[in-house]
Design a protein around this motif. Structure first.
Motif, PDB file in Angstrom:
ATOM      1  N   GLY A 278      11.065 140.474  92.680  1.00  0.00           N
ATOM      2  CA  GLY A 278      11.311 140.103  94.068  1.00  0.00           C
ATOM      3  C   GLY A 278      11.916 141.211  94.902  1.00  0.00           C
ATOM      4  N   ARG A 279      12.039 142.422  94.339  1.00  0.00           N
ATOM      5  CA  ARG A 279      12.612 143.542  95.078  1.00  0.00           C
ATOM      6  C   ARG A 279      11.515 144.270  95.843  1.00  0.00           C
ATOM      7  N   PRO A 280      11.819 144.808  97.051  1.00  0.00           N
ATOM      8  CA  PRO A 280      10.792 145.533  97.828  1.00  0.00           C
ATOM      9  C   PRO A 280      10.421 146.841  97.136  1.00  0.00           C
ATOM     10  N   GLN A 281       9.123 147.158  97.169  1.00  0.00           N
ATOM     11  CA  GLN A 281       8.645 148.378  96.544  1.00  0.00           C
ATOM     12  C   GLN A 281       7.614 149.045  97.452  1.00  0.00           C
ATOM     13  N   LEU A 282       7.407 150.336  97.209  1.00  0.00           N
ATOM     14  CA  LEU A 282       6.437 151.117  97.963  1.00  0.00           C
ATOM     15  C   LEU A 282       5.324 151.550  97.017  1.00  0.00           C
ATOM     16  N   SER A 283       4.061 151.266  97.422  1.00  0.00           N
ATOM     17  CA  SER A 283       2.901 151.677  96.634  1.00  0.00           C
ATOM     18  C   SER A 283       2.272 152.901  97.275  1.00  0.00           C
ATOM     19  N   ILE A 284       2.018 153.927  96.454  1.00  0.00           N
ATOM     20  CA  ILE A 284       1.412 155.184  96.911  1.00  0.00           C
ATOM     21  C   ILE A 284       0.046 155.292  96.242  1.00  0.00           C
TER      22      ILE A 284
ATOM     23  N   PRO B 123      10.346 151.362  93.526  1.00  0.00           N
ATOM     24  CA  PRO B 123      11.229 150.496  94.325  1.00  0.00           C
ATOM     25  C   PRO B 123      11.825 151.264  95.503  1.00  0.00           C
ATOM     26  N   LEU B 124      11.886 150.608  96.655  1.00  0.00           N
ATOM     27  CA  LEU B 124      12.492 151.205  97.836  1.00  0.00           C
ATOM     28  C   LEU B 124      14.006 151.228  97.695  1.00  0.00           C
TER      29      LEU B 124
END
Length: 671
Positions: A594-600, A668-669
């Motif tokens: 449930g934690r915000p993450q950034l996909s590259i 994870p952000l």
């Protein structure tokens, strides 16, 4: 006179105690086992107990608990050769009055006996001097009712409750004595169908003769009552007494015929308070007098108790068969199996356990809890007291130091019980398995070292060939500007390749990084792209970086993440040398926690991953090119996972995956 029980295995202690106390006031009884003196304790014949405890362990605690449970009012003095405050505290909590050190000190012992002796004297005075402390039962009145006399006689047959045949025989003989019947038979159903087969089976619908008097048993071997019709069917449906002279028998020909064939007049159902388990049929009295209703009601209720006893005997037989089967199974297992009861008694031990734990020279006696090594015994005790099992662990038996065993301990707890009733210990010899595992690990390590040595030698050799060639021509052509430019290029390329190889080895070998830099991911990608161009220079290279929504800040090791992106971008450049265009797209989402993450997502213009490369791309030393060590994506995956992220490759089975290669890194952000 005050009676003192001395529980000891050393006669010298008993002699020492007797020599320092007043023999006119105290008398001694010496025993080496509490069970030998159980009858004296339970009758109140003992005033004071002195216990000799050599080992302050679980066995001593159990002995004191048994003693206190058998005689809760008897003062207890304990002598021990070694005191431990933890054990001494447990002893006082159990109810011990005093814990003393050996040797026996006369003044101290006499003083303690004086303190507890008056209590014993009071108990003796209350029950009368020289008189037993139990009361004799009162003499029953001579005019006891006949019903109570019949009940007393009936209770004698229950001693045969575990043998249905003997139980029924004794009951019919008692019935002949009470009511004067000469011919009687009892028919029983098949033992409870819940244990012995399909309840709808044909054999379960018949009742066969289990016992008879006044008639040869062989005459009834081929006769049975059905629960569907006749006498058995009527009693199964109605559950009440049936007479041959009654209206039901007169109107049903099959019932009347069975009465005539058996030569009886009364049929009484045998119930277990739930269902019909049998039928008792009786002839008339020897005198010809009819049975009155009170007599038949008494017989009915007595048969009901007999029915319960028969059902319990069936259950006992079933449990005994299951127990024998379980014992046989445990005995045939190659692993050692041992069951220890709640009182720390060994209930079962198969051959493997006996071979491990039973002392030499004691093959004829059963295994005792004291024979178990102390560390294992402590764990078994903890499982029984807490109800929490112990997962498998490796163990070495003291007598066999070169062997390795795996031990697991599980509690047995019945439904509704607050504590386990027993514990099961399973011990398995894994010496060969452990040896094989060690050999396999060593072989695997050797294969890994061999593969690493081959690839390192190949990569370093390729890097050194141009340098070695120029070194050989250095003295002859150093003045040539073209040669110096070529030498500079060869040195730069060799240093770059070896430096990348050293970085890969460093990131693979190190533990998790403690650096937590605040990183703007778009800037880091541009830096990694510039460095990738140094490793694989191309004038036509283009990087299309999608504008990020907001500030995409991540937290981590900047140097490590830069190297991970460098490896991905370098693979993208090499995927299509003719048109090395790279596009990078960002997307935000939530991970499984449930934690915000950034996909590259890094997309190249190559042909995409093959099925083999999709499966093995991140495997060490896998490469589709003749140069390189094949560690690029391996290092990338390790760094990304150290940052609680993930690495995904485009699936070649999908349409997008067949057209181009996509590598997706999720991180994870920063909060």
């Amino acid at each position: 006179m005050i009676t003192i029980l001395v529980l000891t295995k050393q006669e010298s202690l008993s002699h020492a105690i007797a020599s320092v106390v007043d023999a006119r006031r105290y008398q001694f009884i010496t025993k080496d086992d509490i069970w030998e003196s159980e009858s004296l304790l339970s009758r109140g014949a003992i005033d004071i107990a002195i216990v000799d405890v050599e080992l302050t362990d679980v066995t001593a605690v159990r002995l004191l608990q048994d003693l206190k449970r058998t005689a809760p009012d008897v003062p207890i003095l304990v002598y021990t050769g070694k005191k431990q405050w933890e054990w001494e505290e447990d002893a006082y909590l159990i109810g011990v009055d005093h814990v003393l050190d050996k040797p026996v000190r006369a003044k101290l012992l006499n003083n303690l006996l004086e303190r507890v002796a008056p209590q014993a004297d009071v108990k003796s005075d209350e029950s009368g001097a020289g008189q037993p402390r139990w009361r004799q039962p009162s003499t029953p009145p001579s005019d006891q009712p006949r019903a109570l006399e019949a009940l007393r006689n009936f209770s004698t047959i229950l001693t045969h409750s575990l043998d249905p045949q003997s139980l029924l025989k004794e009951f019919l003989l008692l019935l002949r004595q009470i009511v004067g019947v000469n011919r009687a038979m009892i028919f029983l159903r098949k033992p409870s169908t819940d244990w012995a087969g399909d309840p709808s089976s044909e054999d379960d619908r018949w009742m066969r003769c289990a016992c008879a008097i006044g008639l040869e048993q062989t005459l009834l071997d081929h006769f049975a009552l059905s629960i569907s019709s006749g006498i058995g069917g009527f009693l199964y449906r109605q559950g009440r007494i049936l007479r041959a002279s009654g209206q039901e028998a007169a109107t049903q020909r099959e019932i009347l015929k069975e009465f005539q064939l058996l030569g009886v007049e009364i049929a009484i159902p045998i119930l277990d308070r739930e269902s019909l388990i049998g039928v008792a049929v009786l002839d008339a009295r020897l005198t010809g007098e009819p049975y009155n209703n009170e007599e038949l009601a008494l017989i009915f209720h007595m048969l009901e108790e007999v029915g319960l006893a028969i059902k319990n005997s069936w259950l006992h037989t079933h449990l005994r068969a299951n127990h024998a089967m379980l014992v046989d199974i445990l005995g045939q297992l190659g692993s050692g199996c041992m069951v220890v009861g709640g009182n720390m008694a060994v209930m079962h031990a198969n051959t493997s356990v006996l071979r491990l734990f039973r002392p030499k020279g004691s093959e004829k006696r059963p295994l005792d809890f004291q024979d178990i090594p102390q560390d294992l015994g402590s764990r078994i005790f903890a499982v029984i007291k807490t109800g929490i099992g112990i997962p498998p662990f490796k163990y070495t038996v003291p007598a066999l130091p070169r062997s390795t065993y795996q031990v697991s301990i599980a509690p047995f707890q019945t439904e509704g019980a607050t504590a386990p009733v027993a514990a099961l210990l399973v011990i398995e010899d894994i010496t060969q398995l452990a040896h094989s595992q060690r050999l396999e690990i060593e072989a695997s390590n050797l294969r890994l070292v061999k593969a690493m040595a081959e690839h390192l030698a190949h990569e370093i050799g390729n890097s050194l060939v141009p340098v070695s060639t120029h070194q050989q021509l250095l003295n002859e052509r150093f003045e040539d500007p073209e040669f110096r430019e070529s030498l500079n290029s060869a040195l730069e390329e060799g240093v770059r390749r070896i430096s990348r190889l050293a970085n890969q080895m460093m990131f693979l070998a190190r533990d998790r990084s403690d650096f937590r830099d605040s990183i703007q991911i778009s800037e880091l990608i541009e830096e990694a792209f510039q460095e990738a161009n140094h490793h694989y220079p191309s004038k036509a290279t283009q990087l299309r970086l999608e504008a990020a929504n907001g500030t995409n800040i991540i937290s981590g090791d900047r140097k490590a993440l830069k190297h991970a992106l460098l490896e991905v971008l370098l693979n993208a450049l090499q995927a299509n040398p003719g048109k090395p265009d790279i596009s990078v797209r960002f997307a935000k989402s939530n991970n499984e926690a449930g934690r915000p993450q950034l996909s590259i997502e890094v997309t190249d213009t190559g042909k995409g991953f093959s099925k083999e490369s999709h499966l093995k791309a991140s495997t060490p030393f896998f490469s589709t090119r003749s140069v390189g060590l094949g560690l690029g994506l391996t290092v990338t995956r390790k760094i990304v996972e150290e940052h609680s992220g993930s690495l995904e490759l485009s699936d070649p089975s999908s349409a997008a995956g067949r057209e181009k290669g996509v590598v997706k890194i999720s991180l994870p952000l920063a909060s």
